[in-house]
Structures are given as C-alpha cells and as structure tokens.
Design an enzyme around this catalytic site. Sequence first.
Site, PDB file in Angstrom:
ATOM      1  N   ALA A 171      29.796   6.287  -6.689  1.00 29.83           N
ATOM      2  CA  ALA A 171      28.949   5.222  -7.224  1.00 29.83           C
ATOM      3  C   ALA A 171      28.334   5.744  -8.515  1.00 29.83           C
ATOM      4  O   ALA A 171      28.228   6.961  -8.725  1.00 29.83           O
ATOM      5  CB  ALA A 171      27.861   4.867  -6.220  1.00 29.83           C
ATOM      6  N   GLU A 212      27.289  13.119  -1.320  1.00 35.21           N
ATOM      7  CA  GLU A 212      25.981  12.451  -1.452  1.00 35.21           C
ATOM      8  C   GLU A 212      24.817  13.391  -1.181  1.00 35.21           C
ATOM      9  O   GLU A 212      23.777  13.311  -1.835  1.00 35.21           O
ATOM     10  CB  GLU A 212      25.908  11.235  -0.516  1.00 35.21           C
ATOM     11  CG  GLU A 212      26.702  10.028  -0.994  1.00 35.21           C
ATOM     12  CD  GLU A 212      28.165  10.051  -0.586  1.00 35.21           C
ATOM     13  OE1 GLU A 212      28.643  11.096  -0.080  1.00 35.21           O
ATOM     14  OE2 GLU A 212      28.832   9.028  -0.771  1.00 35.21           O
ATOM     15  N   GLU A 262      34.879   6.263  -0.119  1.00 34.33           N
ATOM     16  CA  GLU A 262      34.550   5.100   0.720  1.00 34.33           C
ATOM     17  C   GLU A 262      35.433   3.901   0.359  1.00 34.33           C
ATOM     18  O   GLU A 262      35.868   3.156   1.237  1.00 34.33           O
ATOM     19  CB  GLU A 262      33.068   4.755   0.574  1.00 34.33           C
ATOM     20  CG  GLU A 262      32.176   5.842   1.160  1.00 34.33           C
ATOM     21  CD  GLU A 262      30.706   5.603   0.877  1.00 34.33           C
ATOM     22  OE1 GLU A 262      30.311   5.699  -0.299  1.00 34.33           O
ATOM     23  OE2 GLU A 262      29.952   5.312   1.811  1.00 34.33           O
ATOM     24  N   GLY A 283      31.384   7.217  -3.205  1.00 34.20           N
ATOM     25  CA  GLY A 283      31.819   5.823  -3.145  1.00 34.20           C
ATOM     26  C   GLY A 283      33.314   5.667  -3.381  1.00 34.20           C
ATOM     27  O   GLY A 283      33.917   4.689  -2.931  1.00 34.20           O
TER      28      GLY A 283
END
Length: 255
Positions: A65, A133, A113, A110
Amino acid sequence: MDYTILRPEQKGPVMLLTISRPSALNALNSVFFNEMDDFITSISGNSEIRALIITGEGKAFVAGADIAEMVNMSPDEGRAFSARGQAVFNRFATLPFPVIAAINGFALGGGMELAMACDFRIASATARFGQPEVNLGLIPGYAGTQRLPRLTNLADALWLLTTAEVIDANTALQMRLVQKVTEPEALIPETMKMAENIAAKGPMAVKLVKEVTRKGVEMHYQEGELLEQKHFGDPFGNEGLEGMKAFLEKRKPNW
Ligand code: CO8
C-alpha cells in the site's frame, strides 16, 4: 489525479491487466482502487472474457500500500482505507472466470494481499514475497491476516507476519503460496498459455467450479456438498449437453 495506473490489454478471451506505477514500485493508492473498482465493473458482464491475468510493470508486482498516502491517516481513515481495499479485492471472487496473479517481482504487504485475493498465483523466479507491515508498526489491512493462514497454515502465516521475512519464489512454492514458478521471461507467455487453456473449457463450468469451490471452503462440509449438488445440475441440457455430445462424437465442443 491526472494519471492512470491500470493498463488493460484484451488478448482474445484473456484480459491482461498491468499495474503501472513503476516510480513507486506500483504501490497501491486511492487512484489504483478507484480504477480497479471501475475495471472490475467494466469486465464483469463481458462474456467474451474467460480469464484475467494481473501483473506489474518493472521490478515490482506491487511493493505494498502507498506509505506516503497512509502516513498521516487517523485510525478511522486507516480503517476506511482498509475497508475500501478489502471490498475491491473481494470482487475478484465474484468474477465468473479465474483471476490469475502473474508475480513478476516484489509482492510485499498490500501487493502480497492483492496476489492472495486472486484465484491462484504464478511467480517469476525473481519474485519476492513478504508481509513487512510490522516493520512500519502496522498490520495488514487487505485481509492478509485472513488469507495467508488459509492459503498456507497458521504457523507459516504467523512466521511471515511477525518476522516480516521476505521469501523467494521457490520458498513460496514450497508453502503452496504460489502454484508454479517460471523463468522471468516465461512468466507472461506461460501464464497466458494457462489462461488460454482455461478459456477453451466450458465457460459455465469454469464459473460454477470457481463459485462452488470458493464458497464451499467457507462452509461446513455437508453444506458445501449440497451446494455442489445444486449446481451440478445447472449445465445439463445446456453447456454440459454440448460437452458430453462432443466427447461421444469425437469432436471439439462448440460452447
Ligand atoms: N509506498 C510508497 N512508495 C513506495 C513503496 C510503498 N509501499 N515502496 C516503494 N516505494 C517507492 C520508494 O519510496 C521510492 O520512491 P523514490 O524514488 O521517490 O524515493 C521508489 O518506490 C523506489 O523504491 P526504493 O528506492 O526503496 O527501491 P529499492 O529497490 O531500493 O527497494 C523495496 C525495494 C525493498 C521493495 C523497498 O522499496 C521497500 O521496502 N518498500 C516498502 C515495502 C513495504 O513496506 N510494503 C508494505 C507497505 S504497508 C502495506 O502494504 C499495508 C497493506 C495494508 C494496508 C491496509 C490499508 C490501511
């Protein structure tokens, strides 16, 4: 914003979607999620498409992200960013054909993911995977804590999630996080071949196996069997009639 991140190319029955924001290693921001949401809407009713491949441009699949976009978020804004991303990624499961991640490089946070939200994953030998993360004092927000233990197992998931260790493609293969590893230059050709192979199968059958299998793993076993029974009947007198007749007549089916 005056730029676009997603580059779709339709190649016969296969849609190849390239995430192209190489200056930020394809990091996922709001522009990405808006474009992806619109893109999924645009293809969900297109009966010509039989498979979707998602890949990244440059040395990353997706490096996570967008940290620059998240840095000043409040807790509520963080929750909303997570909810938005989860909702968009969940739409892959609703598409009536497989969504295949072709992982060309870094798939971190992300990005991993996103890959896990796809139906299955093919990786270049140069791909790298991780959930970093905790290095940032964060937890995954696009369902990494939920999909990773379901795709691998609880201990492997907790190992990756707590250590932030970055693993190579062969380790990901051993963990069954990816289904196949290719040489870098073979990634797209081999994934295309696989997608074209799927595109030649009965489209209704492919849609139904995806739906029944995906829903079934979230159900009690007996409920899953009942769902299979219910949909087993659907292709009879229809696509299944053509497929079985073609077999008996020793010809290719005409779906
Ligand atoms: N976000 C924003 N920018 C990024 C990101 C990212 N995730 N990753 C890389 N970039 C940018 C860099 O800042 C750099 O920009 P610039 O050239 O302007 O300085 C450019 O991309 C190139 O990156 P590097 O110079 O760092 O490239 P290297 O080859 O040296 O390193 C790495 C590559 C190892 C991939 C390194 O870039 C890296 O560690 N990136 C961050 C990886 C990371 O921590 N990802 C997880 C992010 S958090 C996350 O994904 C949470 C998901 C859930 C969110 C839920 C919503 C709330």
